[in-house]
Write a protein that holds these residues in place. Structure first.
Motif, short mmCIF file in Angstrom:
data_model
loop_
_atom_site.label_atom_id
_atom_site.label_comp_id
_atom_site.label_asym_id
_atom_site.label_seq_id
_atom_site.Cartn_x
_atom_site.Cartn_y
_atom_site.Cartn_z
N LYS A 39 -55.28 -123.14 39.78
CA LYS A 39 -56.03 -123.14 38.52
C LYS A 39 -56.11 -121.73 37.94
O LYS A 39 -56.18 -120.74 38.67
N LYS A 40 -56.14 -121.69 36.59
CA LYS A 40 -56.31 -120.41 35.91
C LYS A 40 -57.06 -120.64 34.61
O LYS A 40 -57.06 -121.75 34.06
N LEU A 41 -57.68 -119.59 34.16
CA LEU A 41 -58.37 -119.61 32.88
C LEU A 41 -57.88 -118.46 32.02
O LEU A 41 -57.72 -117.33 32.53
N PRO A 42 -57.64 -118.70 30.74
CA PRO A 42 -57.18 -117.61 29.87
C PRO A 42 -58.35 -116.78 29.35
O PRO A 42 -59.40 -117.31 28.99
N ILE A 43 -58.17 -115.48 29.31
CA ILE A 43 -59.16 -114.60 28.72
C ILE A 43 -58.50 -113.27 28.36
O ILE A 43 -57.69 -112.74 29.15
N PHE A 44 -58.76 -112.79 27.19
CA PHE A 44 -58.25 -111.50 26.73
C PHE A 44 -56.72 -111.41 26.76
O PHE A 44 -56.15 -110.35 27.02
N GLY A 45 -56.06 -112.54 26.59
CA GLY A 45 -54.60 -112.53 26.67
C GLY A 45 -54.09 -112.45 28.08
O GLY A 45 -52.88 -112.31 28.30
N GLU A 46 -54.98 -112.55 29.06
CA GLU A 46 -54.61 -112.53 30.48
C GLU A 46 -55.12 -113.81 31.11
O GLU A 46 -55.59 -114.72 30.43
N THR A 47 -55.04 -113.89 32.46
CA THR A 47 -55.56 -115.06 33.15
C THR A 47 -56.36 -114.64 34.37
O THR A 47 -56.09 -113.60 34.99
N ILE A 48 -57.34 -115.47 34.70
CA ILE A 48 -58.12 -115.28 35.93
C ILE A 48 -58.11 -116.57 36.72
O ILE A 48 -58.19 -117.66 36.16
N GLU A 49 -58.00 -116.42 38.04
CA GLU A 49 -57.92 -117.60 38.91
C GLU A 49 -59.29 -118.22 39.16
O GLU A 49 -59.38 -119.38 39.54
N THR A 50 -60.32 -117.45 38.98
CA THR A 50 -61.68 -117.98 39.04
C THR A 50 -62.55 -117.07 38.19
O THR A 50 -62.32 -115.85 38.15
N PRO A 51 -63.52 -117.63 37.47
CA PRO A 51 -64.16 -116.88 36.39
C PRO A 51 -65.38 -116.05 36.79
O PRO A 51 -66.40 -116.07 36.11
N PHE A 52 -65.29 -115.34 37.88
CA PHE A 52 -66.45 -114.55 38.28
C PHE A 52 -66.01 -113.30 39.02
O PHE A 52 -64.86 -113.16 39.46
N GLY A 53 -66.96 -112.41 39.19
CA GLY A 53 -66.71 -111.18 39.94
C GLY A 53 -67.91 -110.26 39.87
O GLY A 53 -68.97 -110.62 39.36
N PRO A 54 -67.75 -109.03 40.34
CA PRO A 54 -68.87 -108.09 40.34
C PRO A 54 -69.14 -107.52 38.97
O PRO A 54 -68.22 -107.26 38.19
N ALA A 55 -70.42 -107.33 38.67
CA ALA A 55 -70.83 -106.71 37.42
C ALA A 55 -70.66 -105.19 37.51
O ALA A 55 -70.52 -104.62 38.60
N ALA A 56 -70.68 -104.55 36.34
CA ALA A 56 -70.63 -103.09 36.31
C ALA A 56 -71.80 -102.55 37.10
O ALA A 56 -72.96 -102.80 36.77
N GLY A 57 -71.52 -101.85 38.16
CA GLY A 57 -72.60 -101.37 39.02
C GLY A 57 -72.04 -100.83 40.32
O GLY A 57 -70.87 -100.43 40.39
N PRO A 58 -72.85 -100.84 41.36
CA PRO A 58 -72.44 -100.21 42.62
C PRO A 58 -71.23 -100.87 43.26
O PRO A 58 -70.55 -100.25 44.07
N ASN A 59 -70.94 -102.14 42.92
CA ASN A 59 -69.83 -102.83 43.56
C ASN A 59 -68.51 -102.70 42.82
O ASN A 59 -67.51 -103.29 43.22
#
Length: 983
Positions: A39-59
């Motif tokens: 599975k993939k999702l389109p975003i910003f002319g690119e793709t992501i395999e799952t729609p989550f990740g770390p926020a801007a911060g220590p991680n």
């Protein structure tokens, strides 16, 4: 310690990754890789395999953080914010420690602490690492992840050379030295992949999130976003502050959910972007993005500025996130979604986690980033479960936000158990001991138990269905499994590491399961112990839980023991006072049978002789185990009855005064009486207390049960008089904290009255001190003696020595008395396979549970694997080292630490691993700055500079040296097997 982080050169980074993966199957301590599906999702002319990740911060600050997040399952990375202030200038503004994520999360840092050029290089290194790891380790499509920049905080800074170079480099890093270096190193590591490596795109990011500080004017926000869209041709999200909700809305939501203690005024709400200005601006920016063929949306939300009031962090203001930000952010999302009829894209951060991410995604809100959840135990590994959860959902390109769905989610958040604050303050989670330098792995539940019950072991045995074996483990230290399995105060559960995941393992109820299912088998095999080779003979005064436990321990050791109990049954206050709806006589009988199985002589309906007479009769040791039967005094006029006598009469079936009942007090006994009154037919039952629920000494569980049963609570009042069916009370207010740590109630002069026919006084039960003084035993100002009294071989325990005590505290005193009689502590051989395997313990890390077949599946087996400090470190600065003998140790790597303090929050000890664990230093400067850290600096040629136990010296590992053997082996292991840590 030094707060400076030193980025790892790319060659060392790849050496670390490949070496660890080959030997452990893990990367930066993440043990379970997430392998993406198709599975993939389109975003910003690119793709992501799952729609989550770390926020801007220590991680997302260092390359290793991003790699760890990807390996665990993240595919959308909001990189830590860059701005014109950076490096040393920025670091000087940040107080340390800067993160407190124990429950809701607070921080006092906001941008990358690196220089902007360093940050750029970290992101390029991470990008290249992920491109190759995704391919060679089979983690997913190398084009299945997205890097999203975050910049702030003013247009002039963004247009300046520093940030402009950063943006240009992220858009195309192809000609930069760091990108060329990464490509060259990758070819050396993976020569068979040279063609693929040459084709790695240098276009690191084509999107940006605008991060605005509080107080940024709306026209400035619009200028920044317009510039990034028009001039930089970047897909652009604008991060909104929760202040967009308005002060009254935010205050009301937090107050209703139990966050009334979070302090803030309205100045940020007045200075920040106003909703009336925001909406037309967002419409203009949306049109501008469409004009340029770009995506525009909002990032909800930024952290929430609040005041430091209780020394939470060493700053004046801090930023709130996590569970308490979720209701605010979903309320923002609902409002904006309705305003734009779902057509404006929303990205999300603000308390997202495993329990709600599917709901957010189901509303069409994505990508979703998070920071708080991966700062808690389990760390980055939590991403794997989140990825698996999202894999089960349907993926479709963004069309619109489900307005009704997000409105329902916002409403539900206000009563969601994972977001509402508990009525009572969090108990102390930490042990009181300091962390050992080595061999520190511990099960905090066991450390928090007064008798050191082997909790993980019996929970594992129950998981295996070996209930009799589990009960043998329990009764080794606890001869009252039915009583403690039913009414134990279970302090162990407050220490349980799973509190930081979802809720504590139900340790007490698991004990009861073992007791109920293993009892018959255990009783069948028990035989009366053979007499000990000792002349000791013990008299136990009182047949409550403490006396029963003392008899058991002595009888098991073959020491003759007699229990003198003046009532007709064993069990004391538990039997005679605690209501039957809390514990049955049958449960107490089974524990009594266990005691008697040990050959203990029980004399019921017998008042104990004096100490002098008992000694004449040949008793060498005497133990006072009497209960706190003396009523505390509530000195007001009217129909006032003491709680102990009232509950005792009620349980015995005698008639008791009822009508409208008011129970004065806030402890567990008060809760019992208030609940019992309703069951007995009282017209109403009101618990009257001079403070608020938050400060009641009752266990949180007992308080919740009383609320559930329908007990009415009249808080902040002090009773004055009961008369003519009414109770008159003076209203109180809370002042400054007193010696107990609770806020002192202060009179206001105002009064209130309620219907009341009977006042039950549940305040300050005591032990009858005359029992001691008549025997020549010295007592303190409270009327109670020491454990070992002034009389030879005469002891006191439980209520008799502590005042009203918990059952398990009484058992601890009973064991101490038995050890004094026997002359030594007993040894015990644990049943085989009572400990979980290391593999199964690691498999549970980062896994939150909504349900489980049994508590053994939820127990994290901290006795086998702790390493919480390694899990929660964003920078991976606490590393697990495996010694040749198979033991695992924690090594702190100084160059990777910025003293955020997160490991100090979650270490089960009263310690901070970043200061207290053995430390590896990069250079002499760091070694000399860190005067309090014990550790070593490699000098080359097998020599090291060591700081240990306050001494600094050089040690030659090739010859004789003063190092303790364990420390020497640890250093040698690091030098030989973990050289990539050295730098």
């Amino acid at each position: 310690m030094s707060e400076w982080m030193t980025p790892i050169p790319f060659r060392e980074l790849m050496t670390w990754i490949t070496t660890e993966y080959q030997s452990e199957g893990s990367v930066f301590g993440v043990h379970r890789p997430y392998r993406a599906g198709v599975k993939k999702l389109p975003i910003f002319g690119e793709t992501i395999e799952t729609p989550f990740g770390p926020a801007a911060g220590p991680n997302t600050q260092l390359a290793q953080n991003i790699v760890a997040g990807y390996f665990a399952g993240a595919r959308f990375f909001e990189l830590k914010t860059v701005q014109k202030m950076d490096g040393a200038e920025l670091a000087a503004c940040i107080s340390r420690p800067c993160i407190l994520a124990e429950d809701e999360c607070y921080n006092c840092e906001w941008s990358t602490e690196l220089y902007v050029q360093q940050a750029f290089e970290e992101y390029v290194k991470a990008w290249c690492a992920l491109k190759i790891l995704s391919r060679v380790y089979g983690l997913g499509d190398p084009s299945g992840f997205v890097f999203n920049m975050s910049v702030g905080y003013d247009l002039a800074g963004i247009q300046g050379e520093k940030i402009d170079s950063f943006l240009n480099g992220m858009i195309d890093a192809g000609e930069t030295p760091i990108f060329r270096e990464c490509i060259r190193v990758l070819k050396e590591f993976f020569p068979a992949e040279e063609e693929y490596i040459d084709a790695i795109t240098p276009h690191i990011s084509g999107s940006v999130t605008v991060s605005t500080l509080h107080g940024c004017p709306p026209d400035e926000i619009e200028r920044i976003a317009s510039y990034l869209l028009r001039e930089k041709h970047l897909h652009t999200f604008v991060k909104c502050n929760p202040t967009l909700l308005g002060y009254e809305t935010a205050r009301t939501i937090l107050d209703e959910m139990g966050y009334d203690y979070i302090a803030f005024d309205d100045h940020h709400f007045n200075e920040d972007l106003q909703y009336k200005d925001a909406v037309p601006m967002f419409r203009r920016l949306l049109a501008l993005a469409e004009e340029h063929g770009l995506e525009f949306g909002l990032k909800l939300s930024n952290t929430f500025p609040v005041d430091v009031k209780a020394g939470e962090l060493p700053s004046q203001e801090m930023y709130m996130a996590g569970k308490s930000l979720f209701p605010l952010t979903t309320a923002m999302a609902a409002r904006i979604a309705r305003e734009f009829d779902g057509q404006l894209r929303l990205s999300y951060a603000g308390g997202a986690d495993y329990f709600n991410i599917d709901k957010l995604f189901g509303c069409g809100i994505w990508p979703i980033t998070m920071a708080t959840t991966e700062l808690k135990p389990g760390g980055y590994q939590r991403f794997s479960q989140i990825g698996d959860k999202l894999d089960a959902l349907d993926f479709a390109p963004f069309t619109r936000v489900d307005v009704e769905g997000v409105e329902a989610l916002a409403r539900a958040a206000r009563s969601d158990k994972y977001h509402v604050k508990a009525v009572k303050p969090l108990p102390r989670r930490k042990l009181y001991e300091k962390v050992p330098l080595i061999d520190c792995f511990t099960a905090p539940c066991k450390g928090g138990c007064p008798i050191g019950q082997d909790i993980p072991e019996y929970i594992e045995l129950c998981r295996q269905g070996r209930y009799a074996s589990a009960l043998r483990v329990i009764t080794e230290k606890n001869p009252l499994p039915f009583i403690t399995g039913t009414i134990c105060a279970h302090r162990c559960q407050s220490k349980c590491t799973r509190n930081f995941y979802d809720e504590a393992v139900q340790i007490r109820s698991t004990k009861l399961v073992a007791a109920e299912r293993g009892y018959d088998e255990l009783m069948a095999e028990l035989a009366q112990p053979a007499p000990a080779d000792s002349c000791a003979k013990a008299a136990i005064i009182g047949g409550g839980p403490t006396g029963m436990a003392a008899g058991y321990f002595l009888g098991r050791a073959g020491i003759p023991a007699t229990i003198f109990e003046q009532s007709g049954q064993l069990g004391g206050i538990v039997r005679q006072v605690i209501p039957a709806f809390r514990i049955s006589d049958a449960a107490i009988d089974k524990d009594a049978a266990l005691v008697e199985k040990m050959g203990v002589e029980v004399r019921l309906n017998t008042k104990a002789p004096s100490v002098a007479e008992l000694k004449v009769r040949g008793y060498t040791h005497i133990f006072f185990a009497v209960g706190a039967w003396k009523a505390g005094r509530l000195d007001i006029p009217g129909n006032v009855v003491p709680v102990i006598g009232w509950l005792k009469d009620l349980k015995a079936g005698r008639e008791v005064p009822l009508g409208h009942v008011a129970v004065v007090g806030g402890g567990n006994t008060a809760m019992d009486a208030a609940r019992a009154a309703l069951r007995a037919g009282a017209k109403s039952s009101t618990l009257v207390y001079r403070r608020t629920k938050k400060y009641m000494p009752a266990d949180a569980e007992e308080l919740e049960l009383a609320i559930r049963d329908g007990v009415t609570f009249l808080e902040l009042v002090s009773p004055l008089e009961q008369k003519n069916g009414r109770l008159l009370c003076e209203k109180m207010r809370l002042g400054e904290p007193d010696a107990s740590g609770r806020r002192r109630p202060e009179p206001t002069g105002e009064t209130v009255s309620i219907d009341c026919d009977t006042v039950i006084s549940a305040v300050g039960e005591q032990v009858e001190s005359e029992l001691f003084t008549s025997n020549g035993i010295h007592v303190d100002s409270r009327g109670i003696p020491d454990f070992q009294t002034n009389l030879e071989n005469v002891y006191a325990g439980g209520d008799a020595m502590r005042g009203p005590a918990t059952v398990v505290e009484g058992i601890a005193d009973a064991q101490a008395f038995a050890n004094a009689v026997i002359g030594q502590a007993r040894t015990f051989k644990m049943p085989p396979h009572a400990a979980a395997s290391r593999e199964s313990a690691l498999a549970k890390k980062g896994v939150l549970c909504e349900s489980a077949k049994c508590e053994g599946d939820r127990c994290l087996s901290c006795n086998v694997v702790c390493q919480v400090c390694a899990d929660v470190c964003p920078n991976r600065a606490n590393v697990v080292i495996r010694l040749p003998d198979g033991r695992h140790q924690i090594l702190h790597v100084d160059r990777m630490c910025n003293e955020c303090g997160n490991c100090a929050v979650f270490c089960p000890y009263d310690s901070a691993p970043y200061r207290d664990k053995f430390t590896l230093f990069l250079d002499r400067k760091g070694f000399e700055e860190s005067v309090n850290n014990q550790g070593f600096l490699p000098l080359g040629g097998g020599k090291v500079l060591v700081r240990l136990a306050g001494e600094v010296f050089e040690a030659d590992l090739a010859g004789d040296n003063p190092l303790p053997a364990d420390i020497e082996i640890l250093i040698l292991t690091v030098l030989n097997q973990y050289a990539y840590l050295i730098g």
